[in-house]
Design an enzyme around this catalytic site. Structure first.
Site: not given
Length: 522
Positions: A344-345
């Site tokens: 993620e991110g």
């Protein structure tokens, strides 16, 4: 697990593969082209400039043409000027000086599949001479056959090398027949007969058309039972935050909920060392007693690396060897059959760590041929984000045999029905995977799709309720999805109103969602 609300840019930066210096004409510099990653509408390209001379180079300039329909997008480690379809890349201040034998690389994202022509290095030929390439690549090594189903086998191998620095593709011959061609280092043969042995050989081809010798033949046998996906997968395995306090008891929750399987979250990095949420060393077998109890009850666990908080190991470890060692330590300590990578991110937009992870996972799967690997990625109703697609493509091209691409159907920050959006996200992801894996049947691609909603109130305030869960289970039963999960099991157990890390903030009874999801068996 929670995903950011805004789409990340297409690529924040891209992987540089530092290739071994290619063979060159004596005493001359050269520039070797390579495709470091490919997808349907483009590729990542690079040139490696090598000083084959006896004196230092103070600067370099590489120029080439791209055919109509292909253009340079983002680029790195060079300065670019363009005139029509002619591109000139010059060194930056930090990589222009090359001692004899030294090399430097730059790269770009190509919008379109056309490759460079008419390459010149400092005004001369990029090949370092005028001779024709007649040297074939090395033969592929470490060829294995595995991931058997009733109708398919997957062949994997280690990449070949070529004096040009660029292996254009690989040819895979089954039982001595006409070879199939791929660009990555894995190939799935489909449409096979169940309970049947097949033999495979692999050879490499370079851009000049030279082919290597075939590898030694290796064999594999399909399973009995026809063309269905193999049984035994974790069709329902919700996430459980093992960092919650007090530490959750998976055996107790399984007994109360009717679920047998869980995805344990999360292993992150303490420097380049695998740790349970930066607190416990998995090498010590932390919580293995719980895993043993789950297995004794007929279930199993998947351990998830990464998540929204902390640092994923691929970002912390500086080499593929170090990263592989950490992943392997966890798989070995818990005798894992399933491993998940929640990317993620910033981690999903970092091409260097994405490529490092893909290479480490390919090696991990070679060491543990039965290990099933899933990627958990952000999604929109329209499908995986561009960064998420790049993570999948990178894994595919590295030779990773992905079991499931699990999408986080949550936190859209839109005024949409979250039940409908989860189904739409699954359908969109199927279409994307079908494009990435054209050799797979629809049933095989659906079996690669996993969906993970967030129960109750999402971080953006929108609600995913019990009716939405039943809708997803019904959809999954119709398509035979690879996996259903949810975030998160303790929130479902608590059935409370309060902080979102503890509560769903909607009316429900304890384990109500678990009992709905337990109806899905693949």
């Amino acid at each position: 697990m929670r995903r950011p609300s805004a789409l990340l840019t297409l690529f924040a930066a891209l992987l540089l593969l530092v290739l071994a210096p290619p063979a060159t004409a004596a005493g001359t510099p050269s520039a070797a082209f390579a495709k470091t990653s490919t997808w349907e509408a483009g590729y990542q390209g690079s040139y490696t400039v090598t000083n084959g001379g006896s004196t230092s180079l103070s600067s370099w300039s590489v120029e080439f043409d791209l055919p109509s329909g292909s253009t340079v997008g983002s680029y790195w480690d060079a300065l670019l000027t363009q005139s029509g379809n002619h591109y000139t890349f010059k060194n930056r201040e930090y990589n222009g000086s090359l001692a004899p034998g030294a090399s430097a690389s730059f790269g770009w994202v190509s919008n379109g599949t056309g490759t460079p022509t008419g390459c010149k290095l400092n005004g001369g030929p990029c090949t370092g001479g005028s001779g024709t390439d007649t040297t074939p690549p090395s033969a592929p090594s470490a060829v294995t056959v595995g991931s058997a189903t009733g109708s398919s086998l997957t062949v994997r191998w280690s990449a070949s090398t070529d004096d040009s620095g660029f292996v254009a593709g690989y040819e895979i011959s089954r039982d001595g027949g006409t070879p199939a061609t791929v660009t990555g280092t894995s190939y799935t043969a489909t449409g096979l007969q169940s309970g049947t042995s097949y033999s495979f050989r692999v050879r490499a081809r370079d851009a000049a058309g030279n082919v290597s010798a075939y590898s030694t033949a290796v064999s594999g046998t399909t399973t009995t039972g026809g063309g269905q996906q193999p049984s035994g997968g974790l069709s329902t395995a919700p996430y459980i935050d093992m960092g919650a306090w007090p530490t959750p008891s998976m055996p107790d929750m399984a007994s109360a909920s009717g679920l047998k399987n869980y995805t344990m979250a999360f292993i992150t990095a303490s420097a380049c060392k695998a740790m349970w949420f930066n607190a416990y060393d998995p090498r010590d077998g932390w919580a293995k007693d719980q895993i043993d109890a789950i297995r004794a009850g007929g279930g199993d666990v998947k351990i998830s690396f990464g998540g929204a908080s902390g640092i994923e190991l691929a970002q912390a470890c500086g080499s593929v060897d170090a990263l592989y060692a950490e992943y392997n330590a966890v798989v070995t300590a818990y005798d894992l059959k399933y491993a998940d990578f929640d990317i993620e991110g910033a981690a999903s937009a970092d091409p260097t760590s994405v490529a490092r992870r893909s290479q480490a996972l390919a090696r991990l799967q070679q060491a543990h041929p039965d290990l099933k690997i899933s990627l958990t990625l952000p999604v929109l109703p329209e499908g995986l984000t561009s960064d998420g697609l790049n993570v999948v493509t990178s894994a595919r091209d590295a030779g990773v045999d992905l079991d499931v691409v699990n999408v986080m159907a949550m936190d859209y920050y839109r005024s949409v029905d979250y039940g409908d959006a989860a189904v739409q996200a699954a359908q969109s992801t199927f279409a994307q995977l079908k494009s990435l894996y054209p050799g797979k049947t629809d049933a095989q691609v659906w079996a690669m799709v996993g969906v993970t909603p967030m129960l109750g109130q999402n971080d953006d305030g929108h609600i995913y309720d019990q009716a939405d869960a039943r809708q997803l289970v019904s959809f999954a039963q119709g398509k035979h999805l690879g996996e259903l999960a949810f975030w998160e099991a303790t929130r479902d157990r608590n059935a409370c109103t309060g902080a979102l890390y503890q509560c769903t903030n909607i009316p429900q009874s304890p384990y109500e969602f678990a009992k709905i999801f337990a109806a899905y068996t693949g």
